[in-house]
Every structure is written in C-alpha cells, then in structure tokens.
Design a protein around this motif. Structure first.
Motif, short mmCIF file in Angstrom:
data_model
loop_
_atom_site.label_atom_id
_atom_site.label_comp_id
_atom_site.label_asym_id
_atom_site.label_seq_id
_atom_site.Cartn_x
_atom_site.Cartn_y
_atom_site.Cartn_z
N THR A 6 0.81 -1.21 0.00
CA THR A 6 0.00 0.00 0.00
C THR A 6 0.85 1.26 0.00
N SER A 8 -0.02 5.11 0.97
CA SER A 8 -1.12 5.86 1.56
C SER A 8 -0.63 7.10 2.28
N THR A 9 -1.36 8.19 2.10
CA THR A 9 -1.05 9.42 2.81
C THR A 9 -1.90 9.53 4.07
N THR A 13 -5.97 3.99 1.53
CA THR A 13 -5.59 2.82 0.73
C THR A 13 -5.24 1.64 1.63
N GLU A 14 -4.82 1.91 2.85
CA GLU A 14 -4.58 0.81 3.79
C GLU A 14 -5.89 0.09 4.10
N ASN A 35 2.34 -2.21 4.66
CA ASN A 35 1.96 -0.80 4.73
C ASN A 35 3.18 0.12 4.79
N THR A 52 -2.41 2.11 -4.29
CA THR A 52 -1.78 3.37 -3.94
C THR A 52 -2.64 4.56 -4.35
N SER A 53 -2.51 5.60 -3.58
CA SER A 53 -3.10 6.88 -3.94
C SER A 53 -2.02 7.69 -4.64
N HIS A 55 -0.32 11.55 -4.56
CA HIS A 55 -0.17 12.67 -3.63
C HIS A 55 0.43 13.86 -4.37
#
Length: 144
Positions: A6, A8-9, A13-14, A35, A52-53, A55
């Motif tokens: 993952t 993630s910010t 997404t986690e 993570n 994944t996002s 950012h």
C-alpha cells in the motif's frame, strides 16, 4: 502468496488493502500486507497487488516512495511475479492516479506479468473505495 503493498497518505488505501486481504483469505489465498513496504522484505515471486493513492503533483505517498525508488534503481528479477495495481485518486486533478499508473508501467517494464489493466478508482464517484476494489477483485480473482 499475495503481497498487498500500500501507498497511503491518510490511510484510505490501507483500508482498501485490508479489505482485499480479508476477501482473498476468505477465498483460500494467503496474503501479507506491507503498509511500510521494503523491497528486501517482499519476495520476487507470487503476486503483488499494489494499492496506492497519488499525492501532490502526481507523486507517491511518503510511505511507498523508498520502495518505488529501489525498484527503479536496482530491480530484482521479476519474471516470477504477477501483479495488479489499484490506483485511487480524485479526477478533479490533472494528475489523477498518476502514481498508480507509474507503478503499473514500472512493474511491466522490469519484467512482471500484469493480471489486468491498471484499475483506477475515482473518489468523486466512489465514496467508499473498498466497494469498487471488491467488485474489481471478484471479477479478476481467478487470475490470482
């Protein structure tokens, strides 16, 4: 083994990764969630599922940046890896899902075999990205 990796910010997404892991385990698969992914801790075999996002201006979240940098600079032998990427983003940005698309292209470039096209989830259309990810997974689970 399915490695769920993952990026993630804020943790969204986690949650998606956890949900997909639960579904895969229910179907009899073995999963490991990463993570804070470290390339040295993830076997270059089996299946990699990157969630994944994106950012900022199309960048990866901080937690996955070192992993991606390692893949780019010293890629392992990836011929024994199947992969899928679920990219989560906001379509109002011109860099919509850029990190996920980059991860998808990178894994293909270094020799992994894609399970499907990069799957994008627009948070403007899906308040709960887990639902869209679940629908995608159930459509593609036979490829895992």
């Amino acid at each position: 083994m399915i490695h769920i990796i993952t990026g993630s910010t804020l943790g969204g997404t986690e949650y998606v990764g956890d949900h997909l892991s639960d579904l895969l385990v229910e179907k009899g698969f073995e999963t490991t969630i990463h993570n804070q992914p470290q390339l040295a801790e993830i076997n270059n075999s089996g299946t990699w599922l990157i969630v994944t996002s994106t950012h900022g201006a199309g960048e990866y979240p901080d937690n996955i940046q070192p992993f991606i940098a390692q893949l780019q600079s010293t890629p392992p032998k990836m011929s024994d890896v199947k992969y899928a990427v679920i990219a989560i983003g906001d379509s109002s940005y011109d860099t919509f899902c850029a990190a996920g698309q980059h991860a998808y292209d990178l894994l293909e470039d270094i020799g992994s075999t894609p399970i499907s096209d990069c799957f994008t989830i627009d948070i403007l259309a899906h308040d709960v990205p887990e639902d869209a990810a679940e629908e995608w997974l159930l459509t593609h689970i036979d490829r895992f």
